[in-house]
Scaffold this active site. Sequence first.
Site, PDB file in Angstrom:
ATOM      1  N   PRO A   2     -56.325  13.672  12.522  1.00 38.69           N
ATOM      2  CA  PRO A   2     -55.532  14.051  11.241  1.00 38.69           C
ATOM      3  C   PRO A   2     -55.267  15.338  10.751  1.00 38.69           C
ATOM      4  O   PRO A   2     -54.198  15.323  10.253  1.00 38.69           O
ATOM      5  CB  PRO A   2     -56.413  13.317  10.291  1.00 38.69           C
ATOM      6  CG  PRO A   2     -57.332  12.318  10.908  1.00 38.69           C
ATOM      7  CD  PRO A   2     -57.347  12.994  12.222  1.00 38.69           C
ATOM      8  N   GLU A   3     -55.860  16.377  10.936  1.00 42.12           N
ATOM      9  CA  GLU A   3     -55.316  17.463  10.217  1.00 42.12           C
ATOM     10  C   GLU A   3     -54.346  18.058  10.865  1.00 42.12           C
ATOM     11  O   GLU A   3     -53.948  17.998  11.931  1.00 42.12           O
ATOM     12  CB  GLU A   3     -56.612  18.456   9.744  1.00 42.12           C
ATOM     13  CG  GLU A   3     -57.452  17.654   8.643  1.00 42.12           C
ATOM     14  CD  GLU A   3     -58.717  18.526   8.232  1.00 42.12           C
ATOM     15  OE1 GLU A   3     -58.208  19.424   7.787  1.00 42.12           O
ATOM     16  OE2 GLU A   3     -59.812  17.924   8.506  1.00 42.12           O
ATOM     17  N   LYS A  61     -49.404  16.721   8.065  1.00 43.76           N
ATOM     18  CA  LYS A  61     -50.072  15.966   8.908  1.00 43.76           C
ATOM     19  C   LYS A  61     -48.899  14.889   9.421  1.00 43.76           C
ATOM     20  O   LYS A  61     -49.510  13.783  10.105  1.00 43.76           O
ATOM     21  CB  LYS A  61     -51.158  15.281   8.396  1.00 43.76           C
ATOM     22  CG  LYS A  61     -52.233  16.171   7.602  1.00 43.76           C
ATOM     23  CD  LYS A  61     -53.103  15.537   6.774  1.00 43.76           C
ATOM     24  CE  LYS A  61     -54.080  16.673   6.139  1.00 43.76           C
ATOM     25  NZ  LYS A  61     -54.991  15.994   5.191  1.00 43.76           N
ATOM     26  N   ARG A 275     -66.052  10.917  -0.043  1.00 44.14           N
ATOM     27  CA  ARG A 275     -66.241  11.392   1.335  1.00 44.14           C
ATOM     28  C   ARG A 275     -67.522  12.496   1.056  1.00 44.14           C
ATOM     29  O   ARG A 275     -68.214  12.290   0.266  1.00 44.14           O
ATOM     30  CB  ARG A 275     -65.340  12.280   1.796  1.00 44.14           C
ATOM     31  CG  ARG A 275     -63.805  11.104   1.949  1.00 44.14           C
ATOM     32  CD  ARG A 275     -62.733  11.859   2.768  1.00 44.14           C
ATOM     33  NE  ARG A 275     -61.832  10.849   3.293  1.00 44.14           N
ATOM     34  CZ  ARG A 275     -61.005  10.387   2.091  1.00 44.14           C
ATOM     35  NH1 ARG A 275     -60.784  10.932   1.189  1.00 44.14           N
ATOM     36  NH2 ARG A 275     -60.252   9.502   2.670  1.00 44.14           N
TER      37      ARG A 275
END
Length: 289
Positions: A2-3, A61, A275
């Site tokens: 993801p990043e 992203k 999170r």
Amino acid sequence: MPELPEVEVVRLGLDGNITGRTLSDVEVRHPRAIRRHILGAGDFTGRLAGRKVVATRRRGKYLWVELSSGMDADLALLAHLGMSGQLLIQPPDAPDEKHLRVRFRFDDDGPELRFVDQRTFGGFLVDDLVTVDGTALPSAIAHIARDPMDPRFDARATVAALRRKKTELKRALLDQTLVSGIGNIYADEALWRARLHWSRPTERLSAAKAAEALAAATDVMREALGQGGTSFDALYVNVNGQSGYFDRSLAVYGQERLPCRRCGTAIRREPFMNRSSYFCPRCQRRSPG
DNA sequence: AGTATCCCCTGAGCGC
DNA sequence: TGCGCTCAGGGGATAC
């Protein structure tokens, strides 16, 4: 993956493997993978067949491939990997992956591109390119800010915009309309480097400290890119299925109870937006000091 | 208008 | 073993 660093690793892999090749059959194996393509799977595959990949691009992203389109307007195949998406280059005869969602075949019958995504948060759409602030972008991501690797990224303007927000610093760093590419790992790493607590109110942050946090995010992402990205497990791999090594360099993310590399204090984890935030309670105080 | 919460999914790991 | 819970590199669609 993801990043920003992980997505860039994927883009580089795509660039070397599919640029110049022409798409033929595209097979949508799971409807959620193209849910953002409003006209559906038939339109999606129909618009891709016969198009040649002329470039690969990324902002934050998101990544996309520019497709030559003959007489038509310029088109892009836009992708987001979500939490668990992988783009893999595979021989056509390789067995299907368990979570194979989309298969892209090429007219040279060479290696195919596969989108494998356990959680189905990722996906594609075929989109028109529009010009935003002098840069061609798929229209669906016109709202996404430039990322720190963008040659035209304006750090001063970003610092000013960040300080105009009324929120916690980490929320601002994760706001993709403010600065793109930063996710949960690199936000925590940047905050540790800048010695700032994740909950620091942006309106109580000096321009110098805001600039420091942003520079730290830029540095840590650049270093991670140099290591092939961050991989804790087989979910985060490049187009050839290989992991990056930046997990060895993480100072706080996932390091709960381990000693801070600077001061030895045990790293803490706190709930943050469903999170976690990892930080050193001594180096990163809630209040300036 | 700007900010915060909810929700989409699958699977791994843990305590019981 | 199995169940139920928590957690995971994301962002859009809503709700306030």
